[in-house]
Motif scaffolding. Structure first.
Motif, PDB file in Angstrom:
ATOM      1  N   THR B 153       0.839  -1.195   0.000  1.00 46.06           N
ATOM      2  CA  THR B 153       0.000   0.000   0.000  1.00 46.06           C
ATOM      3  C   THR B 153       0.870   1.239   0.000  1.00 46.06           C
ATOM      4  N   SER B 154       0.248   2.321  -0.448  1.00 46.87           N
ATOM      5  CA  SER B 154       0.906   3.604  -0.422  1.00 46.87           C
ATOM      6  C   SER B 154      -0.187   4.627  -0.098  1.00 46.87           C
ATOM      7  N   VAL B 155       0.232   5.840   0.251  1.00 49.85           N
ATOM      8  CA  VAL B 155      -0.759   6.858   0.615  1.00 49.85           C
ATOM      9  C   VAL B 155      -0.568   8.092  -0.248  1.00 49.85           C
ATOM     10  N   TYR B 156      -1.621   8.497  -0.927  1.00 51.47           N
ATOM     11  CA  TYR B 156      -1.641   9.795  -1.611  1.00 51.47           C
ATOM     12  C   TYR B 156      -3.054  10.324  -1.415  1.00 51.47           C
ATOM     13  N   GLY B 157      -3.221  11.260  -0.521  1.00 49.73           N
ATOM     14  CA  GLY B 157      -4.568  11.635  -0.086  1.00 49.73           C
ATOM     15  C   GLY B 157      -5.081  10.538   0.823  1.00 49.73           C
ATOM     16  N   ASN B 158      -5.496   9.421   0.224  1.00 45.38           N
ATOM     17  CA  ASN B 158      -5.895   8.249   0.988  1.00 45.38           C
ATOM     18  C   ASN B 158      -4.971   7.076   0.661  1.00 45.38           C
ATOM     19  N   GLU B 159      -5.173   6.019   1.405  1.00 45.83           N
ATOM     20  CA  GLU B 159      -4.398   4.810   1.130  1.00 45.83           C
ATOM     21  C   GLU B 159      -4.926   4.140  -0.144  1.00 45.83           C
ATOM     22  N   TYR B 160      -4.018   3.601  -0.935  1.00 44.39           N
ATOM     23  CA  TYR B 160      -4.429   2.844  -2.122  1.00 44.39           C
ATOM     24  C   TYR B 160      -3.543   1.610  -2.259  1.00 44.39           C
ATOM     25  N   ALA B 161      -3.977   0.703  -3.115  1.00 41.32           N
ATOM     26  CA  ALA B 161      -3.196  -0.516  -3.348  1.00 41.32           C
ATOM     27  C   ALA B 161      -2.090  -0.202  -4.341  1.00 41.32           C
ATOM     28  N   SER B 162      -0.840  -0.357  -3.908  1.00 43.32           N
ATOM     29  CA  SER B 162       0.259  -0.106  -4.840  1.00 43.32           C
ATOM     30  C   SER B 162       0.798  -1.406  -5.427  1.00 43.32           C
ATOM     31  N   ALA B 163       0.352  -2.538  -4.892  1.00 42.95           N
ATOM     32  CA  ALA B 163       0.652  -3.822  -5.526  1.00 42.95           C
ATOM     33  C   ALA B 163      -0.420  -4.827  -5.109  1.00 42.95           C
ATOM     34  N   VAL B 164      -0.725  -5.742  -6.019  1.00 41.74           N
ATOM     35  CA  VAL B 164      -1.763  -6.744  -5.760  1.00 41.74           C
ATOM     36  C   VAL B 164      -1.293  -8.109  -6.234  1.00 41.74           C
ATOM     37  N   GLN B 165      -1.899  -9.136  -5.661  1.00 36.26           N
ATOM     38  CA  GLN B 165      -1.682 -10.488  -6.176  1.00 36.26           C
ATOM     39  C   GLN B 165      -2.940 -11.312  -5.977  1.00 36.26           C
ATOM     40  N   SER B 166      -3.358 -11.983  -7.036  1.00 36.02           N
ATOM     41  CA  SER B 166      -4.413 -12.974  -6.928  1.00 36.02           C
ATOM     42  C   SER B 166      -3.927 -14.172  -7.735  1.00 36.02           C
ATOM     43  N   ASN B 167      -3.660 -15.261  -7.050  1.00 40.72           N
ATOM     44  CA  ASN B 167      -3.075 -16.460  -7.685  1.00 40.72           C
ATOM     45  C   ASN B 167      -1.808 -16.085  -8.461  1.00 40.72           C
ATOM     46  N   ASN B 168      -1.795 -16.348  -9.771  1.00 42.13           N
ATOM     47  CA  ASN B 168      -0.596 -16.067 -10.562  1.00 42.13           C
ATOM     48  C   ASN B 168      -0.576 -14.640 -11.119  1.00 42.13           C
ATOM     49  N   PHE B 169      -1.598 -13.868 -10.812  1.00 43.52           N
ATOM     50  CA  PHE B 169      -1.663 -12.517 -11.357  1.00 43.52           C
ATOM     51  C   PHE B 169      -1.149 -11.484 -10.354  1.00 43.52           C
ATOM     52  N   TYR B 170      -0.081 -10.811 -10.752  1.00 43.50           N
ATOM     53  CA  TYR B 170       0.526  -9.775  -9.924  1.00 43.50           C
ATOM     54  C   TYR B 170       0.331  -8.431 -10.620  1.00 43.50           C
ATOM     55  N   GLY B 171       0.229  -7.377  -9.826  1.00 46.57           N
ATOM     56  CA  GLY B 171       0.163  -6.047 -10.421  1.00 46.57           C
ATOM     57  C   GLY B 171       0.862  -5.044  -9.534  1.00 46.57           C
ATOM     58  N   VAL B 172       1.555  -4.103 -10.159  1.00 43.86           N
ATOM     59  CA  VAL B 172       2.195  -3.026  -9.393  1.00 43.86           C
ATOM     60  C   VAL B 172       1.801  -1.685  -9.994  1.00 43.86           C
ATOM     61  N   GLN B 173       1.398  -0.750  -9.160  1.00 42.94           N
ATOM     62  CA  GLN B 173       1.017   0.576  -9.634  1.00 42.94           C
ATOM     63  C   GLN B 173       2.256   1.399 -10.007  1.00 42.94           C
ATOM     64  N   PHE B 174       3.315   1.213  -9.246  1.00 42.74           N
ATOM     65  CA  PHE B 174       4.555   1.957  -9.511  1.00 42.74           C
ATOM     66  C   PHE B 174       5.262   1.344 -10.725  1.00 42.74           C
ATOM     67  N   HIS B 175       6.300   2.038 -11.176  1.00 49.32           N
ATOM     68  CA  HIS B 175       7.091   1.549 -12.305  1.00 49.32           C
ATOM     69  C   HIS B 175       8.398   0.958 -11.789  1.00 49.32           C
ATOM     70  N   PRO B 176       8.477  -0.376 -11.612  1.00 48.77           N
ATOM     71  CA  PRO B 176       9.723  -0.949 -11.116  1.00 48.77           C
ATOM     72  C   PRO B 176      10.883  -0.672 -12.078  1.00 48.77           C
ATOM     73  N   GLU B 177      10.551  -0.593 -13.368  1.00 48.40           N
ATOM     74  CA  GLU B 177      11.598  -0.383 -14.380  1.00 48.40           C
ATOM     75  C   GLU B 177      12.172   1.025 -14.330  1.00 48.40           C
TER      76      GLU B 177
END
Lengths: 251, 193
Positions: B153-177
């Motif tokens: 999680t990260s906070v900008y105004g409110n807390e939001y999900a900055s990374a998620v995982q459901s089974n084999n599906f991963y997601g990141v809001q930030f740019h790791p690259e």
């Protein structure tokens, strides 16, 4: 917490880094790739490359340079300087630039901002504005600060945001090269006037200038060139001092 | 082989540059058979969620992504598209992660969020070797809600999900690259899943 950004600017001419004082007297301050790598390593949060080359080869050398930068640099970077058509934007973004800065071209053809923003999103459109305080107003200059457009800084910034700019890079021509501090009053007003990130440019001479910038205005980034290139201000020390002053900063 | 889904709505160059720095072989493709056969799939995305979904549908990639069994990493808009819906263009997304993506709505907030923000990272393989609170670079005007699938999680105004995982599906809001050494480590961790 979102950190304030410290952004070294590399002015490029014919593939080399230069920086003028009040836009005149260009001095060679190094190879762009090694300087960029150095800045990324010592904690710069982003980089801006402004190409002031005015020859026919510019396009090709700039795209090639951007490709090289992207290979080496693992922090975001913006490329600007004479970008006037969507084809060049396409090439720069496809070759690894994260954002493009558009300045004079937006004055000649404001629709370019809508076009780029519509195609790639506001997050990659930096509207660069050079402005000078004359009497009681802030007027926008184009063509490398040589032409007074008569446009009001604040109204113009607002229009650029309405057209899709995701960020404003404001350079005070009065302060640029003076090392007397950022243009605090104008930045206070500008950062209240538009609701996108504003990068302050022009006037940084000391660590304290950045402390004042981030304490007194809503600017989210501070940009400087020669004070970083020539070692007047060291980025790690600057960030430590900002941190000690309670400013959110990435260390 | 690592496959990067190339559907015309991703800043693929910065992802390929990051993989080059890790000496990893990859293929950039929209070919569904190659995507299905990949060891790992990277799903980048920038710009407008509605346009990105349109482009995925045009290329018949929505069901291909839904059917992926290998680890997939959505980046930025790529992560947002894994959710059920995005408020951006009122877009129905891929629906692999339950929840909504909504606009930063606080009038006081500078939008887009642009820069390095601290992320509170959970104990997930994706974050192996990183501190509990890590600065990563993000640029976005919409944010994903925190749900049981949230792994950072990260906070900008409110807390939001900055990374998620459901089974084999991963997601990141930030740019790791684009997030320097820490970002590179996240990509490396993903490649080693």
């Amino acid at each position: 917490m979102l950190a304030k950004r410290i952004i070294p600017c590399l002015d490029i001419k014919n593939g080399r880094v230069v920086k003028g004082t009040n836009f005149i007297n260009l001095k060679d301050a190094g190879d762009p790739i090694s300087l960029a790598r150095h800045y990324a390593e010592i904690g710069a949060d982003e980089l801006v490359f402004l190409d002031i080359t005015a020859t026919l080869e510019k396009r090709k050398t700039l795209v090639a340079l951007v490709e090289e930068i992207g290979k080496v640099i693992d922090i975001p970077f913006t490329v600007g300087g004479g970008i006037s058509d969507i084809d060049l934007v396409d090439e720069l973004l496809q070759n690894g630039a994260d954002k493009v800065a558009i300045n004079s071209a937006a004055i000649r053809n404001p629709d370019l901002i809508n076009e780029v923003s519509g195609k790639y999103g506001a997050q990659c459109v930096v509207a660069a504005i050079d402005a000078k305080s004359i009497d009681d107003s802030w007027l926008v200059f184009s063509k490398g600060g040589t032409h007074n457009t008569g446009l009001d800084l604040f109204l113009w910034a607002k229009e650029l945001v309405d057209r899709g700019a995701g960020e404003i890079l404001f350079t005070s021509m009065n302060a640029d090269g003076t090392k007397q501090g950022f243009e605090i009053d104008a930045l206070k007003k500008l950062t209240e006037y538009v609701n996108v990130p504003v990068i302050a440019s022009g006037g940084a001479g000391s660590i304290n200038d950045f402390v004042t910038l981030f304490s007194e205005t809503r600017a989210t980034g501070g940009l400087a060139a020669s004070i970083f290139h020539f070692g007047d201000v060291a980025i790690p020390e600057l960030k430590q001092e900002l941190y000690k002053n309670g400013i959110s900063i990435r260390i | 082989m690592i496959v990067i889904i190339d559907y015309g709505a991703g800043n693929t160059k910065s992802v390929t540059n990051a993989l080059d720095r890790l000496d990893t072989l990859y293929e950039l493709t929209e070919d569904s058979s190659k995507i299905k056969a990949a060891d790992k799939v990277i799903f980048p995305g920038v710009g407008h969620a509605g346009h990105a979904m349109y482009s995925l549908r045009e290329k018949n990639l929505v069901d291909v992504i839904r059917g992926i069994k290998q680890p997939l990493l959505g980046i930025c808009v790529g992560m947002q598209l894994l959710y059920d819906r995005s408020e951006e263009g009122n877009t129905e997304c891929i629906g692999l992660i339950r929840g909504q993506v909504t606009k930063f709505d606080n009038k006081e907030l500078i939008v887009p969020q642009m820069g390095w923000n601290t992320n509170v990272l959970s104990n997930n393989k994706l974050f192996k070797g990183l501190g509990e609170s890590t600065y990563l670079y993000a640029v976005h005007s919409y944010r994903a809600e925190v749900t049981s699938d949230t792994i950072a999680t990260s906070v900008y105004g409110n807390e939001y999900a900055s990374a998620v995982q459901s089974n084999n599906f991963y997601g990141v809001q930030f740019h790791p690259e684009k997030s320097s050494g820490d970002g590179q480590l996240i990509i490396k961790n993903f490649l080693e899943l």
